[in-house]
Design an enzyme around this catalytic site. Structure first.
Site, PDB file in Angstrom:
ATOM      1  N   SER A 163      -0.246  -1.766   5.892  1.00  0.00           N
ATOM      2  CA  SER A 163      -0.604  -2.498   4.906  1.00  0.00           C
ATOM      3  C   SER A 163      -0.286  -3.778   4.661  1.00  0.00           C
ATOM      4  CB  SER A 163      -0.241  -1.630   3.909  1.00  0.00           C
ATOM      5  OG  SER A 163      -0.745  -1.728   2.500  1.00  0.00           O
ATOM      6  N   HIS A 216      -6.283  -0.627   5.344  1.00  0.00           N
ATOM      7  CA  HIS A 216      -7.024   0.383   4.378  1.00  0.00           C
ATOM      8  C   HIS A 216      -8.456   0.238   4.545  1.00  0.00           C
ATOM      9  CE1 HIS A 216      -2.989   1.217   2.494  1.00  0.00           C
ATOM     10  NE2 HIS A 216      -2.867  -0.025   2.312  1.00  0.00           N
ATOM     11  N   GLU A 247      -6.696   3.678   7.468  1.00  0.00           N
ATOM     12  CA  GLU A 247      -5.321   4.434   6.998  1.00  0.00           C
ATOM     13  C   GLU A 247      -5.104   5.425   7.917  1.00  0.00           C
ATOM     14  OE1 GLU A 247      -6.235   5.718   2.915  1.00  0.00           O
ATOM     15  OE2 GLU A 247      -6.076   3.834   2.086  1.00  0.00           O
TER      16      GLU A 247
END
Length: 336
Positions: A163, A216, A247
């Site tokens: 992330s 993501h 993800e």
């Protein structure tokens, strides 16, 4: 007699504090957690490697791969929010390492703290956790921590980011310095605007000098914004390309640049290669005629040096007109 007893009690208490695996007494600016034997010798050789994770739940096979590249030794987790839970999971649930130390930054001053720097010097593998990448930029850019992260991979040791931790590994970084996380329609509507906050000269990872990373990816429909980031990046770097990671997926890059995708849910990595450099003006939407998009799956081969993909899952040429994305290839539905 009472004084001797008191001194012995105090010595015992101080010893327990130093040995505690939870947050020890740390100076202002960071919190510290540890688990395992931080003094044990590393049992195997380390290897240079990159683990590029898209966020969400971890693929444990990817972490076992990472632990092996770290010589099954000592992992250091860096973050700017949360606590030591990720370190607990790596050590107890995934296993295969001697210790995990976690440093949670809350101030830029901590990036010059001698204890922090000594921990990083000792790390066999470094994991950059998720959170807000703007804090990583504020706390680490231009500091000894950034220099040690660069030196870590030059020494032949692995580094991973998920992330926000992945977002800062590229040669050009979306720093989210505007206080938010821009979406695709907004970025495509004004790629030269103040919300597209790109950061350069931060970290220098192998083969990522001309790469903008994003995370993501499919779940948050980020192809458009990555294309907008590349439009802005190409104003200074004509070679800029993008890599997005879904993800629950991790692109695991070996020392020679070859990479394989590991995923829990059938996700992909997305290689985005535009042609040319678009004309940008603040307040104007993006127009870009040719942007090649290639999907990398678990059965694909990918070479980060040559950017060659074998057995791609999907591929196509997208275009942007008036800030709208057309003809983008569709990824197959993710397994759930």
């Amino acid at each position: 007699m009472a004084m001797k007893t008191l001194l012995r009690l105090w010595a015992t208490f101080a010893t327990l504090l130093l040995a505690a695996p939870a947050s020890a007494q740390a100076p202002a600016g960071y919190a510290y957690y540890e688990i395992g034997d931080v003094a044990a010798p590393t049992p195997a050789r380390t290897a240079q490697a990159l683990m590029l994770m898209g966020g969400g739940e971890w693929d444990r096979g990817a972490f076992r791969w990472f632990a092996e590249r770290a010589g099954h030794g000592h992992i250091v987790v860096l973050r700017a929010s949360g606590a030591g839970d990720a370190g607990e999971e790596i050590y107890r649930d995934i296993g295969g390492v001697l210790s995990v130390q976690t440093i949670v930054f809350s101030d830029r001053a901590a990036a010059s703290d001698p204890r922090v720097l000594a921990i990083l010097e000792h790390a066999d593998g470094i994991f950059l956790a998720g959170g807000d990448q703007a804090n990583y930029v504020r706390y680490w850019k231009g500091t000894p921590v950034a220099r040690l992260l660069n030196a870590h991979v030059r020494k032949g040791r692995p580094i991973a980011g998920t992330s926000a931790g992945l977002a800062i590994l590229g040669g050009t970084t979306y720093g989210a310095m505007d206080g938010g996380s821009i979406d695709s329609p907004t970025a495509l509507a004004d790629p030269a605007g103040p919300a597209v906050t790109l950061v350069t000269d931060f970290l220098h990872m192998p083969r990522l000098a001309h790469v903008v990373t994003d995370t993501h990816f499919n779940a948050r429909d980020r192809l458009g914004r990555l294309i907008a980031f590349l439009a802005a990046a190409r104003q200074k770097d004509a070679s800029a390309i993008g890599i997005g990671v879904d993800e629950e997926s991790a692109l695991c890059v070996e020392a020679d640049g070859t990479a394989k995708l590991r995923t829990r849910n059938g996700g992909f990595a997305w290689l985005v290669q535009p042609r040319g450099k678009p004309a940008l003006k603040p307040g104007r939407p993006l127009d870009w005629e040719k942007v090649r998009v290639t999907g990398i799956g678990p059965d694909s081969g990918f070479d980060l040096t040559s950017l060659r993909v074998t057995a791609p899952v999907f591929a196509g040429m997208a275009r942007v007109a008036g800030g709208r994305l057309f003809d983008a290839p569709k990824a197959p539905a993710l397994a759930r």
